[in-house]
Design an enzyme around this catalytic site. Structure first.
Site, short mmCIF file in Angstrom:
data_model
loop_
_atom_site.label_atom_id
_atom_site.label_comp_id
_atom_site.label_asym_id
_atom_site.label_seq_id
_atom_site.Cartn_x
_atom_site.Cartn_y
_atom_site.Cartn_z
N TYR A 139 0.61 -1.37 -0.29
CA TYR A 139 -0.01 0.16 0.26
C TYR A 139 0.75 1.12 -0.12
O TYR A 139 0.40 2.10 -0.15
CB TYR A 139 -1.03 0.29 1.24
CG TYR A 139 -2.27 1.01 1.25
CD1 TYR A 139 -3.64 0.56 0.08
CD2 TYR A 139 -1.90 1.93 1.67
CE1 TYR A 139 -3.78 1.44 -0.37
CE2 TYR A 139 -3.20 2.86 1.64
CZ TYR A 139 -4.53 2.88 0.48
OH TYR A 139 -5.40 3.15 0.59
N LYS A 179 -3.44 7.88 3.44
CA LYS A 179 -4.78 7.92 4.47
C LYS A 179 -3.75 8.48 6.16
O LYS A 179 -5.30 8.55 6.28
CB LYS A 179 -4.71 6.44 4.25
CG LYS A 179 -5.22 5.98 2.73
CD LYS A 179 -6.41 6.61 2.88
CE LYS A 179 -7.07 5.85 1.37
NZ LYS A 179 -8.50 7.16 0.83
O1 0WE Z 1 -7.39 2.26 -0.90
C1 0WE Z 1 -7.13 1.95 -1.99
C2 0WE Z 1 -6.79 1.55 -3.72
C3 0WE Z 1 -6.29 2.97 -3.81
C4 0WE Z 1 -5.79 3.16 -5.12
C5 0WE Z 1 -5.47 2.26 -5.95
C6 0WE Z 1 -4.39 2.59 -6.76
C7 0WE Z 1 -5.09 1.03 -8.98
C8 0WE Z 1 -4.17 2.22 -9.85
C9 0WE Z 1 -5.01 4.43 -5.37
N1 0WE Z 1 -3.71 4.35 -6.66
C10 0WE Z 1 -4.45 3.41 -7.63
N2 0WE Z 1 -3.45 4.56 -8.09
C11 0WE Z 1 -3.51 3.29 -9.35
O2 0WE Z 1 -2.88 3.21 -10.64
N3 0WE Z 1 -7.60 0.19 -1.26
C12 0WE Z 1 -7.78 0.43 0.11
C13 0WE Z 1 -7.12 -0.96 -1.39
C14 0WE Z 1 -6.03 -0.97 -1.93
O3 0WE Z 1 -5.24 -0.46 -2.67
C15 0WE Z 1 -4.02 -1.70 -1.98
C16 0WE Z 1 -4.62 -2.63 -1.56
C17 0WE Z 1 -5.67 -2.03 -1.38
C18 0WE Z 1 -6.55 -3.02 0.08
C19 0WE Z 1 -2.26 -1.61 -3.00
C20 0WE Z 1 -2.01 -2.24 -2.13
C21 0WE Z 1 -2.26 -3.07 -1.09
C22 0WE Z 1 -3.44 -3.11 -0.78
#
Ligand code: 0WE
Length: 255
Positions: A155, A162
């Site tokens: 993450y 966050k």
């Molecule tokens: O907040 C999120 C995801 C936010 C996010 C996702 C992306 C994917 C595509 C922010 N930026 C991007 N950029 C991109 O190019 N989550 C809580 C979901 C999430 O994302 C992860 C997680 C989880 C759970 C990333 C790594 C590990 C776990």
């Protein structure tokens, strides 16, 4: 039932039917709120507008929250159409894909900047634009994730964003409290959305989450929507500056 008739809500972050923003929009709509729903750009328009048409009385707007000119134009349009605003939902986050994998120590300066600007500064900018329309008080709601406090592998820079977002919620709550505008975050468990789709280990994460959480399952968008509806309502009239976990209890476990 919670009644939001006569209240206007603006929701940011609609991409498709899996979006957390969509789960929240549906719940606010069921409660009788008038909805303005925003999507990022022209590319998102067709899919977003199809969904928005499912909610009678809801209107779609295009707004890239990293663009001050677009924010100004949007809130001028909202003032014109609705005059007052009661609820703002911020369900937006972004970090460059290459900063969400690999070694944390390789986080780029640009990736750090973009993640914080899009995922955190946008809440400040939108709150500043919305506050003058919240003349009857208001409720501002954003979305966080457990990695703000504890390490979730990969993450990476989003975890820093966050953590900053949760602090931003406290500072906005303090700043806007005198206007009776409450500001809170919902820390949702992992959900299969477009934003989560790129994550290689998502399936594995969802399974581990369901195994360990006291409720032994995953959370869905409408459950996040239910908590957003509560925060938007008078039931939460003394709740501000908080991060509420909607994660089937996952965060309470030590082992
Ligand atoms: O907040 C999120 C995801 C936010 C996010 C996702 C992306 C994917 C595509 C922010 N930026 C991007 N950029 C991109 O190019 N989550 C809580 C979901 C999430 O994302 C992860 C997680 C989880 C759970 C990333 C790594 C590990 C776990």
């Amino acid at each position: 039932m919670i009644d939001l008739a006569g209240k206007t809500a603006v929701v940011f972050g609609l991409a498709n039917k899996r979006s957390i923003a969509w789960g929240i929009a549906q719940k606010l709509h069921q409660a009788g709120a008038t909805l303005a729903i925003c999507y990022q750009n022209e590319r998102m328009r067709a899919e977003a507008e199809d969904l928005i048409h499912e909610l009678p009385g809801a209107s779609g707007f295009q707004c890239d929250v990293s663009n001050d000119v677009e924010i100004e134009a949007l809130f001028a349009a909202l003032q014109e159409k609705y005059a007052k605003l009661h609820v703002l939902v911020h369900a937006v986050a972004y970090a460059p894909a290459e900063d969400l994998r690999g070694e944390f120590i390789n986080t780029s300066r640009e990736g750090f900047r973009i993640a914080h600007e899009v995922s955190v500064y946008s809440l400040i900018a939108l709150s500043r634009a919305a506050a003058p329309l919240m003349t009857e008080g208001g409720s501002i709601i954003t979305l966080s994730y457990y990695a703000a406090e504890k390490v979730v592998p990969n993450y990476n820079v989003m975890a820093l964003a966050k953590a900053s977002l949760e602090s931003t919620v406290r500072y906005l709550a303090w700043n806007l409290g005198p206007k009776n505008i409450r500001v809170n975050a919902i820390s949702a468990g992992p959900i299969k959305t477009l934003a989560a789709r790129g994550i290689g280990a998502l399936g594995e994460m969802l399974k581990a989450h369901a195994d360990r959480a006291p409720l032994h399952r995953n959370v869905d968008q409408l459950e996040v929507g239910g908590t957003a509806l509560y925060l938007a309502s008078e039931l939460a009239s003394a709740v501000t500056g908080e991060t509420l976990y909607v994660d089937c209890g996952y965060n309470i476990m030590g082992f």
